[in-house]
Design a protein around this motif. Structure first.
Motif, PDB file in Angstrom:
ATOM      1  N   ARG A 230       0.803  -1.224   0.000  1.00  0.00           N
ATOM      2  CA  ARG A 230       0.000   0.000   0.000  1.00  0.00           C
ATOM      3  C   ARG A 230       0.837   1.276   0.000  1.00  0.00           C
ATOM      4  O   ARG A 230       0.324   2.363  -0.233  1.00  0.00           O
ATOM      5  CB  ARG A 230      -0.904   0.014   1.233  1.00  0.00           C
ATOM      6  N   LEU A 231       2.133   1.153   0.293  1.00  0.00           N
ATOM      7  CA  LEU A 231       2.951   2.348   0.482  1.00  0.00           C
ATOM      8  C   LEU A 231       2.980   3.218  -0.771  1.00  0.00           C
ATOM      9  O   LEU A 231       2.996   4.446  -0.687  1.00  0.00           O
ATOM     10  CB  LEU A 231       4.373   1.944   0.883  1.00  0.00           C
ATOM     11  N   SER A 232       3.003   2.587  -1.937  1.00  0.00           N
ATOM     12  CA  SER A 232       3.075   3.348  -3.188  1.00  0.00           C
ATOM     13  C   SER A 232       1.815   4.176  -3.442  1.00  0.00           C
ATOM     14  O   SER A 232       1.809   5.041  -4.322  1.00  0.00           O
ATOM     15  CB  SER A 232       3.307   2.397  -4.365  1.00  0.00           C
ATOM     16  N   GLU A 233       0.762   3.902  -2.673  1.00  0.00           N
ATOM     17  CA  GLU A 233      -0.476   4.668  -2.836  1.00  0.00           C
ATOM     18  C   GLU A 233      -0.478   5.929  -1.976  1.00  0.00           C
ATOM     19  O   GLU A 233      -1.419   6.717  -2.027  1.00  0.00           O
ATOM     20  CB  GLU A 233      -1.670   3.791  -2.449  1.00  0.00           C
ATOM     21  N   GLY A 234       0.582   6.133  -1.205  1.00  0.00           N
ATOM     22  CA  GLY A 234       0.640   7.280  -0.312  1.00  0.00           C
ATOM     23  C   GLY A 234       0.796   8.609  -1.033  1.00  0.00           C
ATOM     24  O   GLY A 234       1.110   8.671  -2.221  1.00  0.00           O
ATOM     25  N   LYS A 235       0.614   9.672  -0.274  1.00  0.00           N
ATOM     26  CA  LYS A 235       0.690  11.026  -0.821  1.00  0.00           C
ATOM     27  C   LYS A 235       2.077  11.621  -0.580  1.00  0.00           C
ATOM     28  O   LYS A 235       2.676  11.425   0.468  1.00  0.00           O
ATOM     29  CB  LYS A 235      -0.379  11.912  -0.178  1.00  0.00           C
ATOM     30  N   TRP A 236       2.536  12.377  -1.561  1.00  0.00           N
ATOM     31  CA  TRP A 236       3.815  13.071  -1.471  1.00  0.00           C
ATOM     32  C   TRP A 236       3.545  14.536  -1.150  1.00  0.00           C
ATOM     33  O   TRP A 236       2.667  15.163  -1.758  1.00  0.00           O
ATOM     34  CB  TRP A 236       4.586  12.944  -2.781  1.00  0.00           C
ATOM     35  N   ILE A 237       4.309  15.068  -0.211  1.00  0.00           N
ATOM     36  CA  ILE A 237       4.052  16.435   0.244  1.00  0.00           C
ATOM     37  C   ILE A 237       5.321  17.265   0.216  1.00  0.00           C
ATOM     38  O   ILE A 237       6.435  16.743   0.249  1.00  0.00           O
ATOM     39  CB  ILE A 237       3.453  16.446   1.664  1.00  0.00           C
ATOM     40  N   GLY A 238       5.157  18.577   0.159  1.00  0.00           N
ATOM     41  CA  GLY A 238       6.284  19.502   0.164  1.00  0.00           C
ATOM     42  C   GLY A 238       5.807  20.936   0.192  1.00  0.00           C
ATOM     43  O   GLY A 238       4.676  21.227   0.600  1.00  0.00           O
ATOM     44  N   ALA A 239       6.676  21.829  -0.285  1.00  0.00           N
ATOM     45  CA  ALA A 239       6.371  23.261  -0.223  1.00  0.00           C
ATOM     46  C   ALA A 239       5.827  23.809  -1.536  1.00  0.00           C
ATOM     47  O   ALA A 239       5.131  24.826  -1.539  1.00  0.00           O
ATOM     48  CB  ALA A 239       7.629  24.039   0.170  1.00  0.00           C
ATOM     49  N   ILE A 240       6.161  23.141  -2.658  1.00  0.00           N
ATOM     50  CA  ILE A 240       5.763  23.662  -3.964  1.00  0.00           C
ATOM     51  C   ILE A 240       5.716  22.503  -4.947  1.00  0.00           C
ATOM     52  O   ILE A 240       6.488  21.543  -4.826  1.00  0.00           O
ATOM     53  CB  ILE A 240       6.755  24.756  -4.448  1.00  0.00           C
ATOM     54  N   THR A 241       4.827  22.555  -5.899  1.00  0.00           N
ATOM     55  CA  THR A 241       4.746  21.515  -6.914  1.00  0.00           C
ATOM     56  C   THR A 241       5.771  21.759  -8.006  1.00  0.00           C
ATOM     57  O   THR A 241       6.268  22.884  -8.172  1.00  0.00           O
ATOM     58  CB  THR A 241       3.355  21.474  -7.565  1.00  0.00           C
ATOM     59  N   ARG A 242       6.094  20.723  -8.745  1.00  0.00           N
ATOM     60  CA  ARG A 242       7.034  20.884  -9.853  1.00  0.00           C
ATOM     61  C   ARG A 242       6.474  21.847 -10.886  1.00  0.00           C
ATOM     62  O   ARG A 242       7.204  22.666 -11.453  1.00  0.00           O
ATOM     63  CB  ARG A 242       7.340  19.534 -10.494  1.00  0.00           C
ATOM     64  N   GLN A 243       5.183  21.757 -11.147  1.00  0.00           N
ATOM     65  CA  GLN A 243       4.576  22.628 -12.148  1.00  0.00           C
ATOM     66  C   GLN A 243       4.728  24.097 -11.763  1.00  0.00           C
ATOM     67  O   GLN A 243       5.118  24.933 -12.588  1.00  0.00           O
ATOM     68  CB  GLN A 243       3.096  22.277 -12.302  1.00  0.00           C
ATOM     69  N   ASN A 244       4.472  24.409 -10.512  1.00  0.00           N
ATOM     70  CA  ASN A 244       4.600  25.801 -10.065  1.00  0.00           C
ATOM     71  C   ASN A 244       6.048  26.239  -9.921  1.00  0.00           C
ATOM     72  O   ASN A 244       6.343  27.441  -9.910  1.00  0.00           O
ATOM     73  CB  ASN A 244       3.871  25.992  -8.745  1.00  0.00           C
ATOM     74  N   ALA A 245       6.948  25.269  -9.801  1.00  0.00           N
ATOM     75  CA  ALA A 245       8.369  25.598  -9.665  1.00  0.00           C
ATOM     76  C   ALA A 245       8.999  25.983 -10.999  1.00  0.00           C
ATOM     77  O   ALA A 245      10.053  26.618 -11.024  1.00  0.00           O
ATOM     78  CB  ALA A 245       9.116  24.413  -9.081  1.00  0.00           C
ATOM     79  N   HIS A 246       8.386  25.556 -12.125  1.00  0.00           N
ATOM     80  CA  HIS A 246       8.907  25.859 -13.470  1.00  0.00           C
ATOM     81  C   HIS A 246      10.309  25.288 -13.674  1.00  0.00           C
ATOM     82  O   HIS A 246      11.199  25.956 -14.222  1.00  0.00           O
ATOM     83  CB  HIS A 246       8.908  27.372 -13.725  1.00  0.00           C
ATOM     84  N   LEU A 247      10.479  24.059 -13.265  1.00  0.00           N
ATOM     85  CA  LEU A 247      11.786  23.416 -13.406  1.00  0.00           C
ATOM     86  C   LEU A 247      11.990  22.905 -14.829  1.00  0.00           C
ATOM     87  O   LEU A 247      11.105  22.255 -15.387  1.00  0.00           O
ATOM     88  CB  LEU A 247      11.900  22.251 -12.416  1.00  0.00           C
ATOM     89  N   PRO A 248      13.159  23.164 -15.421  1.00  0.00           N
ATOM     90  CA  PRO A 248      13.437  22.655 -16.771  1.00  0.00           C
ATOM     91  C   PRO A 248      13.472  21.135 -16.805  1.00  0.00           C
ATOM     92  O   PRO A 248      13.900  20.486 -15.847  1.00  0.00           O
ATOM     93  CB  PRO A 248      14.821  23.244 -17.092  1.00  0.00           C
ATOM     94  N   GLU A 249      13.010  20.563 -17.909  1.00  0.00           N
ATOM     95  CA  GLU A 249      13.034  19.122 -18.104  1.00  0.00           C
ATOM     96  C   GLU A 249      14.292  18.730 -18.861  1.00  0.00           C
ATOM     97  O   GLU A 249      14.831  19.499 -19.646  1.00  0.00           O
ATOM     98  CB  GLU A 249      11.809  18.672 -18.913  1.00  0.00           C
ATOM     99  N   GLY A 250      14.749  17.508 -18.638  1.00  0.00           N
ATOM    100  CA  GLY A 250      15.833  16.977 -19.458  1.00  0.00           C
ATOM    101  C   GLY A 250      17.112  16.704 -18.699  1.00  0.00           C
ATOM    102  O   GLY A 250      17.287  17.124 -17.550  1.00  0.00           O
ATOM    103  N   ARG A 251      18.030  15.981 -19.396  1.00  0.00           N
ATOM    104  CA  ARG A 251      19.312  15.578 -18.805  1.00  0.00           C
ATOM    105  C   ARG A 251      20.471  16.018 -19.689  1.00  0.00           C
ATOM    106  O   ARG A 251      21.496  15.359 -19.752  1.00  0.00           O
ATOM    107  CB  ARG A 251      19.346  14.049 -18.621  1.00  0.00           C
TER     108      ARG A 251
END
Length: 945
Positions: A130-151
Motif C-alpha cells: 500500500r505504500l506506493s499509494e501514499g501522498k507526497w508532500i512539500g512546499a511547492i509543486t514541480r509545475q509551479n516551480a517551473h523546473l526545466p526538463e531533461g538531462r
C-alpha cells in the motif's frame, strides 16, 4: 621458490567421533542481518561454529512465526540437506499486507545426526504494497516551480543564454531546504479510522504498543526525527537513484521512541541528486522535482488495533536553517534560523505553512536493501598553517576567490570523502567559512582547481554557547580545510573572531561491512592495500563513484574491473543488487548501456560520444552478476537481468561492423611518456571488440543457467564470428602480435582465451621486460594484464612490477605522499587524487598471495564446474614469491571466516588455515603434487625446501 620435500601435515585439534556442539551464530535474511524488508518469500541463511574439526551440517529445520501473535506461518520440517545459505521459504504464507514483523529461527543436525539447540530469533518484514499509494508532500509543486526538463544540462550547454534563463526562472522555493512536522496522539482512548483488529483471540488488553514501523522517503535527502531525536545514523538517505525509474525508501523500527500522549514527527529535507540546481560549482544540472516527502508510520497495539500516520495535508512546513545546499556546491547554515523544539510535541507551529500535495516521482517505489551511508571515521588536525598577508593576496588570485585575511589551513592527514564537523563559540551573526580541498596551491591555500570550484560551507552562529555543526546534504573529497572567520582555541584573537574549539574531518561512506584483512612482510603492498581501501571507501557512496568531488558519478567500468577486489573486501550482498538495479534502470530502450548509472546526464555533442557509451563500461551489466554468483553462490542477478543482458548484446551487434566494434574509451588512462587520458598504447576497436566477445561469452553462460537452448546456439555462433573477425583485424600471424603489440593488446585475447598461440604470451613478457618490468596498461588493461600473468604462473614477475617506488606503481604514489589511490599512475599529472580505478592489485593480494579463491571460477578457460558454491567449497593456494616472509589474511564468507597465515623462514614454509563449519577447503602448497582436501577446523601444514 620451489619446495622439494613434503615434511609434515597435522591438525591442531584431534577428530572426535561424537556430537560436534554446533552453535548457530549468525542469522541472515536475503544475506542481511537485522530487520530486513523483503518482497515475496525470503531466502534465509545461518553461520555455524564448532570447537571441533570436520563439523558439517546434515539437516536443518526452519520455523517462521508472526512476531506479536506467535502464529506459525511456516515450518520446513527436518530437511536432509547441507545447504545453510540462500535457503528457500517458498510456500510460507507471507503477506505484504501483514502489519507485523515475522520472526524465525533454525536448528541443524550435524554429520552424526545430532541436533543443535534452536538458534536465537531474527526478524524480517514484508514490504507493504500500500505504500506506493501514499501522498507526497512539500512546499511547492514541480509545475509551479517551473523546473526545466531533461538531462542535457552539462558542459557548454549550461553556458547558453536560453538555458541560463530557464534555470533563473525557477521559483527559488523549489531549491530551499524545508522542515516538515506532524503531531499525533497515542493514548488508551484514541480511536482512528485506520484501526483494525489483528488479534485472533479477540482479547482486548489495553493500548500497549507492541510494534511501530516507519517508512520514509524524503527526496533528495532527508533527516528523520521523532520526538526531537534523530532516528538512525545515516547520512544522505535514501541512497540516490534514477528517480524516473526507482525510488528507494527506508524502514525504521521506532517502537522505543514513541510515548503515550502527543508525539511529533520532524523531517528535514535537502536536494541531493534529486534536485541539482547549481548555484556554485556543479558538474551538471538536473531536477526530478522540488524536495518531497512520503511517510508512513504503522503502530500496532497489544489489543490488536493499529494507528497509521501518513504524509497528508495534516502536515506543515517552514524554511530550515540550511540556506543553501547542493550536492556539488556545498552548504550554508544559519543557526539564527533554528526553531527550538520544531520537531517536538508542544511546539507552536501556527506561523508555519500548510504543505502542498505533490505529484509522485515516476520511479517504482522500492525498499532500500543496500546499507546506508554513515559517518564511519573521524580525523583530527595533524598540522596548522597560518597564511600571511602575501599568501592571502596570491591565493585570492590563484583560487579565483577573495581569501579572508584570517585564513589558516589545516592538514587533517587523510584524503577522504565527507565534510568537516565543527564546535565553535562566538557572537550571534558571526560567520565561519570552511573551504575543503585535496591539494594546496603554491601559496599553501586550499586548491580546488582540478576538482570543481567553488565548493565550501558557511556557518552563521546563533551565539548560544558551544555550537556543533556539520553539513547534512553535501560532501566533497578533501584532506585540507581552510578556515576563514575564526581562530583556533588557544590562539591570539585580536579581532574577537569566533573560537573554533574542535574540528574534525568526517569520513562518510557506505556502511557495507569490511569482511577481510590483508597484511604481508612487504610494506609497499600493505600501504597500497590501505591506499586502495581509502579510495574505494571514498567512492563507495550510494553508488560506486569515480571521485568524491569533481563528478560523483557512477562510472561503471570500476564495478567489474575492480569487482573481485571489491568482493574480497566488502559485504556486497545487498549493495550489488542495488547497483544492478541502477544499471538496469539506466539501460536505454534500444538496449544501449551508458557509461554511468544512474544516468543523470546525457553526454552529447562533439567529442562526447565515447563518454556516452563504451563497451568496457556497459559490459558491467553482463559481467558483474557472474562475479556476484561466484562469490555468494547466488544466481538471482543473472536470472533477473537476463533479458537486459541479451538486449545489450543485441544492441552491440547492431553497432558492430563485420564483428568489430570501434567506439568507446578503450584502455582509458594507460601509461606512457604523456599525460594520460584516451587510450594511446592500444587501439580502441581492439579493446571494444574484446569486451564485445567477453559479454557474449558471459551471455552464453547465462543462457545455460536459465536453460535457453536457442540462445546458447545463437550466441555461441556469434562469439565464434567475433573471434574470427578479431583475429582477422588485429592479429599479425607472422609476429604473433595483436594490435600495436602493447601489453593491453596482447593481454586481452590471452585472458579471454581467444588465442592458444604461446608466442603471444612470450611477446607480452618481452614488452614488460622492454619497459623495465613495468606496465603500460590503464584503467581497463590493468586487470587483464595482472590476471593473464596470474593464469600463467608469473607471480614473480608481478612482484617485480609492483615492488618499487617508481612510476608506474603504487610505491610511487605512496612516495609522493598520497593517502588515497590517484587517478593517474603519476599523480603529478592527474587531476584527481582520489580514484580507485587503478586498484586491481587487491585481487592479486587475496587470490594469489593469500591464495583464497572460490572452487568454481567463471574466468574463461579455468572453470572447474558451472555450479558456483559461494565458498562452501574453496581453494587455498598461496604464492610465496619474491622476498615475502609472511602473509596474514582473513576473509569472512557467508559460511564464516577463512583465515590464512603463512610464513617462510630458513627454507621452511608453514601454513596455518582456518576453515568455517560446513565448508570444504582444497589446499595447494608450493611444490605439492596433490592438493589436500580438508573439512572445517584449524590446520597446519609444514613444508621444507
Amino acid at each position: 621458490m620451489a619446495f622439494k620435500k613434503y615434511l609434515l601435515f597435522f591438525l591442531y585439534l584431534p577428530c572426535i567421533v561424537q556430537a560436534k556442539n554446533i552453535t548457530i551464530t549468525r542469522l541472515t535474511c536475503e544475506m542481511q542481518e537485522g530487520l530486513v524488508v523483503v518482497e515475496g518469500a525470503p531466502r534465509l541463511g545461518w553461520v555455524m561454529e564448532s570447537p571441533e574439526n570436520g563439523t558439517r551440517q546434515s539437516a536443518y529445520e526452519i520455523d517462521i512465526r508472526e512476531t506479536f501473535t506467535g502464529r506459525q506461518i511456516w515450518n520446513s520440517g527436518k530437511v536432509n540437506s547441507s545447504q545453510s545459505q540462500l535457503v528457500s521459504t517458498e510456500g510460507a504464507k507471507i503477506s505484504s499486507d501483514n502489519p507485523f514483523n515475522y520472526i524465525w529461527r533454525v536448528r541443524v543436525w550435524d554429520e552424526t545426526d545430532t541436533p543443535s539447540e534452536w538458534s536465537r530469533e531474527a526478524k524480517f518484514r514484508s514490504a507493504p504494497s500500500r505504500l506506493s499509494e501514499g501522498k507526497w508532500i512539500g512546499a511547492i509543486t514541480r509545475q509551479n516551480a517551473h523546473l526545466p526538463e531533461g538531462r542535457k544540462f552539462h558542459g557548454s550547454e549550461l553556458k547558453k543564454p536560453e538555458v541560463k534563463a530557464a534555470w533563473e526562472a525557477v521559483d527559488t522555493l523549489a531549491k530551499k531546504s524545508i522542515y516538515l512536522r506532524r503531531t499525533f496522539l497515542l493514548d488508551d482512548t484514541e480511536k482512528t479510522k485506520t484501526q483494525k483488529s489483528w488479534n485472533e483471540s479477540g482479547n482486548k488488553s489495553g493500548k500497549k504498543i507492541v510494534e511501530a514501523t516507519a517508512y520514509v522517503c524524503g527526496l533528495g535527502f532527508y533527516e528523520f526525527s521523532l520526538n526531537g531525536k534523530k532516528v538512525g545514523n545515516s547520512e544522505f538517505a535514501p541512497l540516490w537513484s534514477d528517480y524516473d525509474k526507482s525510488v528507494y525508501y527506508n524502514t525504521y523500527d521506532v517502537t522505543e521512541q514513541l510515548r503515550y500522549g502527543e508525539n511529533a514527527v520532524g523531517i528535514l529535507l535537502g536536494n541531493g541528486f534529486y534536485n541539482v540546481q547549481g548555484g556554485r560549482y556543479r558538474k551538471l544540472q538536473i531536477s526530478f522535482g522540488p524536495p518531497t516527502l512520503l511517510f508512513e508510520l504503522v503502530i500496532n497495539y497489544e489489543d490488536g488495533t493499529r494507528t497509521i500516520v501518513r504524509s497528508d495535508n495534516e502536515w506543515k512546513y517552514d524554511l530550515s536553517p540550511v540556506t543553501f545546499n547542493c550536492i556539488y556546491g556545498g552548504e550554508d547554515y544559519d543557526a539564527r534560523r533554528e526553531q527550538k523544539g520544531w520537531n517536538q510535541a508542544g511546539f507552536d507551529d501556527s506561523h508555519w505553512h500548510p504543505v502542498v500535495m505533490q505529484k509522485a516521482p515516476k520511479g517504482v517505489l522500492r525498499p532500500q536493501m543496500a546499507p546506508p551511508v554513515k559517518i564511519m571515521e573521524r580525523y583530527d588536525i595533524q598540522k596548522v598553517t597560518k597564511l600571511n598577508a602575501d599568501q592571502v593576496a596570491a591565493a585570492s588570485k590563484s583560487t579565483k576567490r577573495t581569501v579572508d585575511p584570517s585564513a589558516f589551513v589545516l592538514d587533517m592527514g587523510q584524503n577522504l570523502a565527507g565534510f568537516p564537523e565543527i564546535t565553535v563559540r562566538g557572537k550571534r551573526g558571526q560567520k565561519i567559512t570552511l573551504l575543503v580541498a585535496e591539494a594546496l596551491t603554491d601559496e599553501g591555500a586550499c586548491n580546488q582547481r582540478q576538482t570543481g570550484r567553488q565548493h565550501y560551507y558557511e556557518y552563521t552562529l546563533k551565539g548560544d554557547g558551544d555550537e556543533t555543526w556539520h553539513p547534512r546534504f553535501s560532501y566533497y573529497g578533501f584532506r585540507y580545510i581552510q578556515v576563514e572567520g575564526a581562530v583556533l582555541k588557544g590562539q591570539k584573537n585580536p579581532h574577537k573572531l569566533p573560537v573554533l574549539k574542535n574540528i574534525q574531518s568526517c569520513f562518510v561512506y557506505n556502511s557495507a561491512k569490511k569482511v577481510s584483512t590483508f597484511e604481508s612482510s612487504n610494506p609497499i603492498f600493505n600501504a597500497a592495500h590501505r591506499l586502495i581501501e581509502k579510495a574505494v571507501r571514498s567512492n563507495m557512496q550510494s553508488v560506486f563513484t569515480d571521485c568524491p568531488h569533481r563528478e560523483k558519478l557512477g562510472w561503471l567500468e570500476q564495478v567489474h574491473l575492480n569487482g573481485p577486489g571489491l568482493l574480497y573486501n566488502y559485504d556486497l550482498t545487498a549493495y550489488a543488487p542495488q547497483i544492478m538495479q541502477n544499471m538496469a534502470d539506466a539501460q536505454h530502450s534500444n538496449g544501449a548501456m551508458p557509461t554511468t548509472a544512474p544516468e543523470y546526464v546525457l553526454f552529447e555533442g562533439p567529442g562526447m560520444d565515447a563518454f556516452a557509451e563504451s563497451p568496457e563500461w556497459g559490459g558491467s551489466l553482463v559481467i558483474f552478476p557472474f562475479m556476484y554468483y561466484e562469490t555468494y553462490g547466488d544466481d538471482s542477478l543473472i536470472r533477473k537481468y537476463y533479458s537486459n543482458m541479451r538486449r545489450y548484446v543485441d544492441y552491440l551487434k547492431t553497432r558492430a561492423d563485420n564483428g568489430i566494434l570501434s567506439f568507446g574509451l578503450g584502455d582509458w588512462y594507460d601509461y606512457g611518456d604523456f599525460r594520460a587520458g584516451f587510450s594511446r598504447n592500444t587501439p580502441v576497436p581492439l579493446v571494444a571488440t574484446a569486451h564485445y566477445y567477453m559479454t557474449v561469452m558471459y551471455l552464453i553462460e547465462a543462457a545455460k543457467l536459465v536453460g535457453n537452448d536457442f540462445d546458447i546456439r545463437y550466441y555461441s555462433s556469434l562469439a565464434e564470428d567475433i573471434r574470427i573477425a578479431f583475429d582477422k583485424r588485429f592479429l599479425n600471424n607472422d609476429t604473433a602480435q595483436y594490435g600495436t603489440g602493447s601489453q593491453c593488446s596482447n593481454a586481452l585475447p590471452l585472458f579471454l582465451h581467444m588465442t592458444q598461440d604461446k608466442r603471444v604470451f612470450m611477446n607480452l613478457l618481452k614488452d614488460i621486460k622492454m619497459h623495465g618490468d613495468r606496465l603500460t596498461t590503464g584503467d581497463v588493461g590493468n586487470r587483464y594484464l595482472i590476471q593473464t600473468l596470474v593464469c600463467n604462473g608469473q607471480h614473480e614477475l608481478i612482484y617485480k612490477m609492483f615492488n618499487h617506488e617508481e612510476a608506474p606503481g603504487y610505491g610511487f604514489q605512496l612516495k609522493f605522499g598520497a593517502t588515497t589511490l590517484t587517478e593517474q599512475w603519476d599523480p603529478r599529472q592527474g587531476s584527481s587524487w582520489n580514484h580507485f580505478m587503478m586498484g586491481q592489485i587487491d585481487e592479486w593480494f587475496f587470490n594469489s598471495l593469500a591464495g583464497i579463491r572460490p572452487y568454481a571460477t567463471s574466468e574463461f578457460g579455468n572453470q572447474q564446474n558451472n555450479s558456483k558454491q559461494g565458498y562452501q567449497k574453496f581453494i587455498i593456494a598461496p604464492e610465496p614469491v619474491g622476498d615475502l616472509k609472511f602473509v596474514r589474511s582473513s576473509y569472512e564468507t557467508l559460511y564464516g571466516t577463512i583465515i590464512v597465515d603463512w610464513t617462510r623462514k630458513d627454507g621452511t614454509f608453514t601454513l596455518n588455515v582456518s576453515v568455517p563449519v560446513n565448508t570444504v577447503a582444497v589446499v595447494f602448497l608450493p611444490g605439492g603434487k596433490e592438493p589436500k582436501e580438508v573439512q572445517s577446523g584449524t590446520y597446519k601444514f609444514v613444508y621444507v625446501e
